[in-house]
Motif scaffolding. Structure first.
Motif, PDB file in Angstrom:
ATOM      1  N   UNK A  31     -12.657   2.594  13.984  1.00  0.00           N
ATOM      2  CA  UNK A  31     -13.488   1.733  13.817  1.00  0.00           C
ATOM      3  C   UNK A  31     -13.196   0.676  12.578  1.00  0.00           C
ATOM      4  N   UNK A  32     -13.493  -0.727  13.002  1.00  0.00           N
ATOM      5  CA  UNK A  32     -13.033  -1.595  12.034  1.00  0.00           C
ATOM      6  C   UNK A  32     -13.903  -1.351  10.468  1.00  0.00           C
ATOM      7  N   UNK A  33     -13.386  -1.555   9.667  1.00  0.00           N
ATOM      8  CA  UNK A  33     -14.554  -1.284   8.179  1.00  0.00           C
ATOM      9  C   UNK A  33     -14.074  -2.541   7.351  1.00  0.00           C
ATOM     10  N   UNK A  34     -15.134  -3.382   7.542  1.00  0.00           N
ATOM     11  CA  UNK A  34     -14.861  -4.799   6.859  1.00  0.00           C
ATOM     12  C   UNK A  34     -14.824  -4.685   5.332  1.00  0.00           C
ATOM     13  N   UNK A  35     -15.699  -3.696   4.665  1.00  0.00           N
ATOM     14  CA  UNK A  35     -15.593  -3.662   3.256  1.00  0.00           C
ATOM     15  C   UNK A  35     -14.247  -2.893   2.830  1.00  0.00           C
ATOM     16  N   UNK A  36     -13.838  -1.780   3.464  1.00  0.00           N
ATOM     17  CA  UNK A  36     -12.922  -1.143   3.375  1.00  0.00           C
ATOM     18  C   UNK A  36     -11.385  -2.102   3.124  1.00  0.00           C
ATOM     19  N   UNK A  37     -11.303  -2.922   4.217  1.00  0.00           N
ATOM     20  CA  UNK A  37     -10.093  -3.458   4.423  1.00  0.00           C
ATOM     21  C   UNK A  37     -10.130  -4.610   3.160  1.00  0.00           C
ATOM     22  N   UNK A  38     -11.203  -5.206   3.007  1.00  0.00           N
ATOM     23  CA  UNK A  38     -11.329  -6.380   1.837  1.00  0.00           C
ATOM     24  C   UNK A  38     -10.954  -5.657   0.659  1.00  0.00           C
ATOM     25  N   UNK A  39     -11.231  -4.293   0.417  1.00  0.00           N
ATOM     26  CA  UNK A  39     -11.028  -3.760  -0.875  1.00  0.00           C
ATOM     27  C   UNK A  39      -9.531  -3.615  -0.917  1.00  0.00           C
ATOM     28  N   UNK A  40      -8.934  -3.088   0.108  1.00  0.00           N
ATOM     29  CA  UNK A  40      -7.526  -2.762   0.152  1.00  0.00           C
ATOM     30  C   UNK A  40      -6.752  -3.871  -0.174  1.00  0.00           C
ATOM     31  N   UNK A  41      -7.320  -5.238   0.389  1.00  0.00           N
ATOM     32  CA  UNK A  41      -6.347  -6.398   0.289  1.00  0.00           C
ATOM     33  C   UNK A  41      -6.565  -6.850  -1.019  1.00  0.00           C
ATOM     34  N   UNK A  42      -7.958  -6.614  -1.760  1.00  0.00           N
ATOM     35  CA  UNK A  42      -8.019  -7.159  -3.106  1.00  0.00           C
ATOM     36  C   UNK A  42      -7.089  -6.371  -3.928  1.00  0.00           C
ATOM     37  N   UNK A  64       0.930  -1.265   0.072  1.00  0.00           N
ATOM     38  CA  UNK A  64      -0.060   0.040   0.017  1.00  0.00           C
ATOM     39  C   UNK A  64       1.007   1.194  -0.041  1.00  0.00           C
ATOM     40  N   UNK A  65       2.039   1.234   0.646  1.00  0.00           N
ATOM     41  CA  UNK A  65       2.920   2.347   0.864  1.00  0.00           C
ATOM     42  C   UNK A  65       3.267   2.776  -0.608  1.00  0.00           C
ATOM     43  N   UNK A  66       4.016   1.945  -1.330  1.00  0.00           N
ATOM     44  CA  UNK A  66       4.404   1.967  -2.643  1.00  0.00           C
ATOM     45  C   UNK A  66       4.708   0.511  -3.174  1.00  0.00           C
ATOM     46  N   UNK A  90      -1.574   3.678   6.792  1.00  0.00           N
ATOM     47  CA  UNK A  90      -0.770   2.493   6.606  1.00  0.00           C
ATOM     48  C   UNK A  90      -0.996   1.651   7.867  1.00  0.00           C
ATOM     49  N   UNK A  91      -1.129   2.416   9.074  1.00  0.00           N
ATOM     50  CA  UNK A  91      -1.134   1.716  10.548  1.00  0.00           C
ATOM     51  C   UNK A  91      -2.410   1.100  10.632  1.00  0.00           C
ATOM     52  N   UNK A  92      -3.624   1.964  10.023  1.00  0.00           N
ATOM     53  CA  UNK A  92      -4.902   1.573  10.216  1.00  0.00           C
ATOM     54  C   UNK A  92      -5.092   0.224   9.279  1.00  0.00           C
ATOM     55  N   UNK A  93      -4.268  -0.063   8.316  1.00  0.00           N
ATOM     56  CA  UNK A  93      -4.522  -1.093   7.373  1.00  0.00           C
ATOM     57  C   UNK A  93      -3.883  -2.377   7.958  1.00  0.00           C
ATOM     58  N   UNK A  94      -2.810  -2.025   8.675  1.00  0.00           N
ATOM     59  CA  UNK A  94      -2.191  -3.161   9.670  1.00  0.00           C
ATOM     60  C   UNK A  94      -2.942  -3.761  10.704  1.00  0.00           C
ATOM     61  N   UNK A  95      -3.786  -2.740  11.309  1.00  0.00           N
ATOM     62  CA  UNK A  95      -4.721  -3.414  12.318  1.00  0.00           C
ATOM     63  C   UNK A  95      -5.924  -3.899  11.833  1.00  0.00           C
ATOM     64  N   UNK A  96      -6.499  -3.405  10.598  1.00  0.00           N
ATOM     65  CA  UNK A  96      -7.724  -3.875  10.196  1.00  0.00           C
ATOM     66  C   UNK A  96      -7.311  -5.403   9.782  1.00  0.00           C
TER      67      UNK A  96
END
Length: 409
Positions: free
Chosen positions: A356-367, A116-118, A258-264
């Motif tokens: 707050x955890x955002x399930x849809x957002x983190x799934x999209x980021x992982x995708x 995600x960073x680069x 970046x830190x939020x992604x890690x925690x999610x």
């Protein structure tokens, strides 16, 4: 996702400082097997029955040890041509970065955050490590493929996390002799850490291995800290990440993301374990992907560690069954996530962000991340607003975005 306000000034810093903890922990597999690293089981000071295990691996070939731990770094200026050649080879073999660099290891949470960073920096770091160690690959899974250089800020962060870990754990040595033993110790440490969480309300450095059913991949990580809420009617553990800062400043928004992604990601992995532990726990996928023999007899030290931890296990399959049974008892993680920033100077709290955890957002980021790892598209570069990141990148002189030939790579 809003954080608390802060009176501290914002300073743009390297992504190394933002991600040094996860990088260091992902590199822990390497640091555990170095001759200078102390082999250890980590046992709770207050509850000796529960132990956390470290490793001393005996069967890594001497050539691999030399390549990983004693070789000097090659000239980074030569990495550009190696990446281009390697990418062409990958294309000819119809291979993917996931298969090439994370086969039998799983995708690290660090891989998600660094991508995600680069993405281009992630690609360079993967091929750089392969180039540096191309003749000396270790035999064991979970050896992080990223770069191992440590800045002063990273070293200070690692030291601080070691200090935090020792506040609740004590090291006890074991000998690990096979890949099956290595997997078993991670699962045993998870079981012990969860026991500590449930009985004492706090655990740290919790290894987690989870199958992402949505993506069909294994993901691994190490959760910095988990706490049980103090409210009696709230039994969902809270995931906490502590980032130390070289200067008494809080990071910019792009670094906080970046830190939020890690925690999610950690909550996503935890919740996947809980959701699938009852009926469709992925036994076959685990043994097949990591090429493990479930009937493998554990080394004596691990069998003893299991007994000391309150359960009996003779084989890897026994440990996996205990892992499954433990996951069946777990609640989902709390939707509230906590990201803490503290000063390396005096450990004072600079900011605590609760979001707050955002399930849809983190799934999209992982995708989006996996499109890169699956080879569905070329690596992207940072956007114009974030080109300041390039000033902290070791590969900037070789990056096509700065050499003017991005169209040709």
């Amino acid at each position: 996702m809003a954080g608390t306000s802060s009176k501290f000034p914002i300073e743009i810093i390297s992504d190394d400082e933002m991600a040094f903890i996860d990088v260091a922990l992902a590199n822990a597999a390497c640091s555990h097997v170095t001759p200078v690293a102390a082999p250890a089981i980590h046992s709770l000071a207050s509850t000796p029955r529960i132990c956390r295990i470290g490793t001393f691996i005996e069967s890594v070939p001497a050539r691999a040890k030399r390549g990983l731990f004693t070789s000097s770094d090659p000239d980074i200026e030569d990495i550009g041509s190696f990446v281009r050649t390697s990418r062409k080879k990958k294309s000819r073999e119809e291979d993917t970065l996931l298969h090439r660099f994370r086969s039998k290891r799983g995708l690290f949470v660090t891989d998600i955050t660094k991508t995600e960073w680069c993405e281009k920096q992630m690609e360079f770091s993967l091929f750089y490590e392969e180039w540096k160690n191309h003749a000396a690959k270790p035999d064991f899974a979970f050896v992080y493929g990223g770069r191992s250089r440590k800045s002063k800020a990273m070293k200070a962060g690692m030291d601080r996390h070691a200090q935090l870990e020792r506040e609740v754990l004590e090291p006890v040595g074991v000998n690990v002799k096979s890949r099956e033993d290595f997997m078993a110790l991670k699962l045993i440490n998870f079981i012990n850490g969860v026991n500590q969480l449930m009985f004492e309300g706090l655990t740290r450095e919790l290894p987690i291995i989870s199958f992402d059913f949505a993506q069909g991949i294994w993901m691994v990580g190490k959760i910095d800290e988990m706490q049980m809420p103090k409210a009696k009617n709230d039994h969902k553990p809270v995931i906490v990440e502590t980032k130390t800062r070289y200067r008494d400043t809080v990071p910019a928004e792009s670094q906080k993301i970046n830190g939020r992604i890690q925690l999610m990601c950690y909550k996503y992995l935890w919740d996947n374990l809980v959701a699938h532990a009852d009926r469709n726990f992925p036994f076959k996928q685990l043994f097949d992907y990591f090429e493990l023999n479930p009937r493998h007899t554990l080394c004596k030290d691990l069998r003893t560690a299991c007994v000391d931890s309150g359960f009996s296990a003779s084989t890897l399959g026994d440990v996996v069954m205990c892992y499954k049974n433990m996951c069946k008892k777990l609640p989902y993680a709390n939707d509230k996530l906590v990201l803490r920033y503290e000063s390396q100077r005096d450990q004072s709290l600079l900011e605590e962000e609760k979001f707050a955890y955002d399930d849809g957002w983190i799934k999209n980021e992982i995708g989006i991340c996996l499109e890169f790892w699956f080879g569905q598209r070329e690596a992207t570069y940072v956007n114009e607003e974030e080109q300041w990141k390039c000033g902290f990148c070791d590969f900037v002189s070789q990056c096509p975005a700065n050499t003017g030939d991005s169209e040709s790579t």
